[in-house]
Design a protein around this motif. Structure first.
Motif, PDB file in Angstrom:
ATOM      1  N   ASN A 254      -5.516   0.975  -5.492  1.00  0.00           N
ATOM      2  CA  ASN A 254      -5.365  -0.247  -4.693  1.00  0.00           C
ATOM      3  C   ASN A 254      -4.242  -1.125  -5.259  1.00  0.00           C
ATOM      4  O   ASN A 254      -3.476  -1.723  -4.509  1.00  0.00           O
ATOM      5  CB  ASN A 254      -6.698  -1.011  -4.676  1.00  0.00           C
ATOM      6  CG  ASN A 254      -6.732  -2.135  -3.654  1.00  0.00           C
ATOM      7  OD1 ASN A 254      -6.131  -2.032  -2.575  1.00  0.00           O
ATOM      8  ND2 ASN A 254      -7.415  -3.220  -3.992  1.00  0.00           N
ATOM      9  N   LEU A 255      -4.149  -1.172  -6.591  1.00  0.00           N
ATOM     10  CA  LEU A 255      -3.085  -1.981  -7.204  1.00  0.00           C
ATOM     11  C   LEU A 255      -1.722  -1.320  -7.005  1.00  0.00           C
ATOM     12  O   LEU A 255      -0.718  -2.003  -6.773  1.00  0.00           O
ATOM     13  CB  LEU A 255      -3.379  -2.208  -8.693  1.00  0.00           C
ATOM     14  CG  LEU A 255      -4.657  -3.014  -8.997  1.00  0.00           C
ATOM     15  CD1 LEU A 255      -4.796  -3.259 -10.495  1.00  0.00           C
ATOM     16  CD2 LEU A 255      -4.677  -4.345  -8.253  1.00  0.00           C
ATOM     17  N   LEU A 260       3.400  -1.356  -4.085  1.00  0.00           N
ATOM     18  CA  LEU A 260       4.281  -0.703  -3.114  1.00  0.00           C
ATOM     19  C   LEU A 260       4.544  -1.603  -1.898  1.00  0.00           C
ATOM     20  O   LEU A 260       5.684  -1.825  -1.503  1.00  0.00           O
ATOM     21  CB  LEU A 260       3.652   0.624  -2.648  1.00  0.00           C
ATOM     22  CG  LEU A 260       4.344   1.307  -1.457  1.00  0.00           C
ATOM     23  CD1 LEU A 260       5.776   1.707  -1.798  1.00  0.00           C
ATOM     24  CD2 LEU A 260       3.537   2.530  -1.012  1.00  0.00           C
ATOM     25  N   TYR A 261       3.471  -2.144  -1.334  1.00  0.00           N
ATOM     26  CA  TYR A 261       3.626  -2.860  -0.057  1.00  0.00           C
ATOM     27  C   TYR A 261       4.115  -4.298  -0.220  1.00  0.00           C
ATOM     28  O   TYR A 261       4.409  -4.959   0.765  1.00  0.00           O
ATOM     29  CB  TYR A 261       2.327  -2.801   0.747  1.00  0.00           C
ATOM     30  CG  TYR A 261       2.003  -1.384   1.166  1.00  0.00           C
ATOM     31  CD1 TYR A 261       2.911  -0.665   1.944  1.00  0.00           C
ATOM     32  CD2 TYR A 261       0.830  -0.753   0.759  1.00  0.00           C
ATOM     33  CE1 TYR A 261       2.646   0.656   2.313  1.00  0.00           C
ATOM     34  CE2 TYR A 261       0.551   0.556   1.122  1.00  0.00           C
ATOM     35  CZ  TYR A 261       1.464   1.254   1.902  1.00  0.00           C
ATOM     36  OH  TYR A 261       1.203   2.543   2.256  1.00  0.00           O
ATOM     37  N   GLU A 266      11.736  -2.007  -2.880  1.00  0.00           N
ATOM     38  CA  GLU A 266      12.096  -1.548  -4.224  1.00  0.00           C
ATOM     39  C   GLU A 266      11.507  -0.154  -4.459  1.00  0.00           C
ATOM     40  O   GLU A 266      12.113   0.689  -5.120  1.00  0.00           O
ATOM     41  CB  GLU A 266      11.550  -2.543  -5.260  1.00  0.00           C
ATOM     42  CG  GLU A 266      11.970  -2.231  -6.684  1.00  0.00           C
ATOM     43  CD  GLU A 266      11.238  -3.123  -7.692  1.00  0.00           C
ATOM     44  OE1 GLU A 266      10.728  -4.196  -7.279  1.00  0.00           O
ATOM     45  OE2 GLU A 266      11.179  -2.736  -8.863  1.00  0.00           O
ATOM     46  N   TYR A 267      10.303   0.076  -3.932  1.00  0.00           N
ATOM     47  CA  TYR A 267       9.676   1.390  -4.021  1.00  0.00           C
ATOM     48  C   TYR A 267       9.513   1.962  -2.621  1.00  0.00           C
ATOM     49  O   TYR A 267       9.209   1.245  -1.678  1.00  0.00           O
ATOM     50  CB  TYR A 267       8.282   1.281  -4.659  1.00  0.00           C
ATOM     51  CG  TYR A 267       8.315   0.765  -6.067  1.00  0.00           C
ATOM     52  CD1 TYR A 267       8.840   1.548  -7.100  1.00  0.00           C
ATOM     53  CD2 TYR A 267       7.816  -0.503  -6.368  1.00  0.00           C
ATOM     54  CE1 TYR A 267       8.868   1.074  -8.402  1.00  0.00           C
ATOM     55  CE2 TYR A 267       7.838  -0.975  -7.664  1.00  0.00           C
ATOM     56  CZ  TYR A 267       8.369  -0.186  -8.675  1.00  0.00           C
ATOM     57  OH  TYR A 267       8.387  -0.657  -9.945  1.00  0.00           O
ATOM     58  N   GLY A 268       9.711   3.299  -2.520  1.00  0.00           N
ATOM     59  CA  GLY A 268       9.577   3.932  -1.215  1.00  0.00           C
ATOM     60  C   GLY A 268       8.210   4.554  -0.998  1.00  0.00           C
ATOM     61  O   GLY A 268       7.807   4.820   0.123  1.00  0.00           O
ATOM     62  N   ALA A 290       0.608  -8.645 -10.096  1.00  0.00           N
ATOM     63  CA  ALA A 290       0.612 -10.094  -9.908  1.00  0.00           C
ATOM     64  C   ALA A 290       2.018 -10.602  -9.578  1.00  0.00           C
ATOM     65  O   ALA A 290       2.197 -11.422  -8.683  1.00  0.00           O
ATOM     66  CB  ALA A 290       0.062 -10.787 -11.150  1.00  0.00           C
ATOM     67  N   GLU A 291       2.992 -10.089 -10.307  1.00  0.00           N
ATOM     68  CA  GLU A 291       4.387 -10.500 -10.052  1.00  0.00           C
ATOM     69  C   GLU A 291       4.816 -10.135  -8.637  1.00  0.00           C
ATOM     70  O   GLU A 291       5.429 -10.925  -7.928  1.00  0.00           O
ATOM     71  CB  GLU A 291       5.331  -9.725 -10.983  1.00  0.00           C
ATOM     72  CG  GLU A 291       5.709 -10.418 -12.248  1.00  0.00           C
ATOM     73  CD  GLU A 291       6.351  -9.415 -13.217  1.00  0.00           C
ATOM     74  OE1 GLU A 291       7.201  -8.601 -12.768  1.00  0.00           O
ATOM     75  OE2 GLU A 291       5.958  -9.427 -14.398  1.00  0.00           O
ATOM     76  N   SER A 292       4.493  -8.911  -8.272  1.00  0.00           N
ATOM     77  CA  SER A 292       4.944  -8.405  -6.990  1.00  0.00           C
ATOM     78  C   SER A 292       4.268  -9.167  -5.838  1.00  0.00           C
ATOM     79  O   SER A 292       4.926  -9.554  -4.859  1.00  0.00           O
ATOM     80  CB  SER A 292       4.624  -6.915  -6.914  1.00  0.00           C
ATOM     81  OG  SER A 292       5.296  -6.321  -5.854  1.00  0.00           O
ATOM     82  N   VAL A 293       2.956  -9.414  -5.974  1.00  0.00           N
ATOM     83  CA  VAL A 293       2.216 -10.138  -4.936  1.00  0.00           C
ATOM     84  C   VAL A 293       2.735 -11.573  -4.830  1.00  0.00           C
ATOM     85  O   VAL A 293       2.966 -12.097  -3.745  1.00  0.00           O
ATOM     86  CB  VAL A 293       0.694 -10.110  -5.218  1.00  0.00           C
ATOM     87  CG1 VAL A 293      -0.053 -11.088  -4.329  1.00  0.00           C
ATOM     88  CG2 VAL A 293       0.143  -8.699  -5.042  1.00  0.00           C
TER      89      VAL A 293
END
Ligand code: TYM
Length: 344
Positions: A254-255, A260-261, A266-268, A290-293
């Protein structure tokens, strides 16, 4: 010409699952829409009252949900944004369709079964009435009315709504079979790539507005600190390293999905994320998530606080949206009413 329709219940501030599974797709559709396409998004308060709601709370949520739609970038000039109960055609259409709705089929709906099991077992998550009412059972008929009365061709949703939309298509086909070809349009379901964001405390259940534990979901209004704290306490496992395997490692997967989403290209794929985090600790994985969200939803939060402060503007947008939604829904409603013989 596309007619895009979707809805969200105003039963709390939308969470990361609502955003990745639906709201962000609505925005993307707006950005890619042709000049002729219609975009219609509803805050479905009639659906919200199929379980008990505190009136004061509901008023507040209706306002907050509208502010969120604006905060994610929906343009009230380009889209019709409205509260469902301002447009009586939804309920009128629902009654007409009810003839076509099989009670057997309704009783087999996953959401009905889930909710009634919870209500009956007393695991009720909010101030639900102890026993399920008729409106909860009829919920999918109202949802079908929503999309059919607006002549929707495309309905962007998360995976949990697929069954309801299949039901909508069947109602349309069955109505047309009885009363005439082409009266109702069976819509196409658009499922977003992030179709099922899971709970942070129980990664075997979807992230939901009504789960008891507020740590299970990240709200679009959560502060950077709250996002960090909730992800830090997310349930993972004691296997070493980061891999993607939703069946065996639901929490970690899930993380990985969340990264990814929210990664903005940045990630495919999940594999890309896993490759980048190979050998990383759970702590590093959570920090990365956390950073990405935060990067993805921080700007939504900033906008939200501006919109929610301007009640006058919110009211104007809702009034204008309701007017336009009434006009649009009136077309199919009239057609259906004529087909069944109401035009004596
Ligand atoms: P609602 O309010 O539960 O959710 C709004 C949208 O968010 C999606 N969603 C998720 N996507 C991914 N992961 C999750 N954990 C997650 N949780 C929610 C939902 O799939 C939905 O797209 N019955 C609908 C509202 C509705 C509607 C409609 C939708 C009423 N009429 C007509 C489409 C068309 C509902 O309760 O959504």
């Amino acid at each position: 010409r596309k007619v895009i329709f979707s809805g969200i219940q105003p039963t709390g501030v939308p969470h990361l699952g609502n955003y990745l599974g639906a709201l962000r797709e609505w925005f993307r559709l707006q950005q890619n829409a042709g000049a002729d396409d219609a975009l219609i998004f509803s805050l479905v308060d009639q659906h919200a009252i199929t379980v008990h709601q505190d009136p004061k709370q509901l008023r507040q949520w209706k306002k907050e949900s509208l502010a969120i739609l604006l905060a994610i970038g929906l343009d009230p000039k380009r889209c019709i944004l409205f509260h469902q109960s301002d447009v009586p055609a939804h309920v009128e259409m629902m009654w007409i369709l009810s003839r076509q709705a099989s009670t057997g089929y309704l009783g087999r709906m996953t959401q009905w079964k889930d909710k009634t099991t919870n209500l009956i077992r007393g695991n009720s998550t909010s101030a639900d009435t102890p026993k399920p009412g008729l409106s909860l059972f009829a919920y999918p008929v109202l949802q079908a009315a929503d999309v059919l009365v607006h002549g929707a061709t495309h309905v962007p949703v998360g995976e949990d709504q697929v069954q309801h939309l299949e039901f909508s298509r069947e109602l349309a086909t069955s109505f047309n079979h009885s009363y005439g070809k082409g009266i109702l349009t069976p819509p196409t379901t658009l499922i977003s790539p992030a179709k099922r964001v899971m709970s942070l405390v129980n990664p075997n259940a979807k992230m939901s507005k009504s789960a008891v534990n507020p740590k299970s979901r990240i709200l679009l209004t959560d502060s950077t600190e709250a996002i960090g704290m909730k992800l830090k306490s997310a349930l993972t496992d004691s296997v070493e390293g980061v891999t993607y395997d939703p069946a065996v490692r639901p929490g970690v997967s899930n993380l990985v999905d969340a990264i990814l989403y929210t990664s903005d290209g940045e990630y495919g794929s999940q594999e890309d994320v896993v490759r980048d985090l190979q050998g990383a600790s759970m702590r590093a994985l959570k920090e990365k998530a956390a950073e990405s969200v935060e990067r993805a939803i921080g700007p939504v939060r900033e906008q939200y606080f501006e919109f929610i402060a301007d009640e006058r503007m919110l009211r104007e947008i809702a009034t204008d949206g309701a007017e336009r939604a009434k006009q649009n829904a009136g077309v199919v409603l009239k057609r259906a009413q004529r087909a069944i013989g109401f035009d004596w």
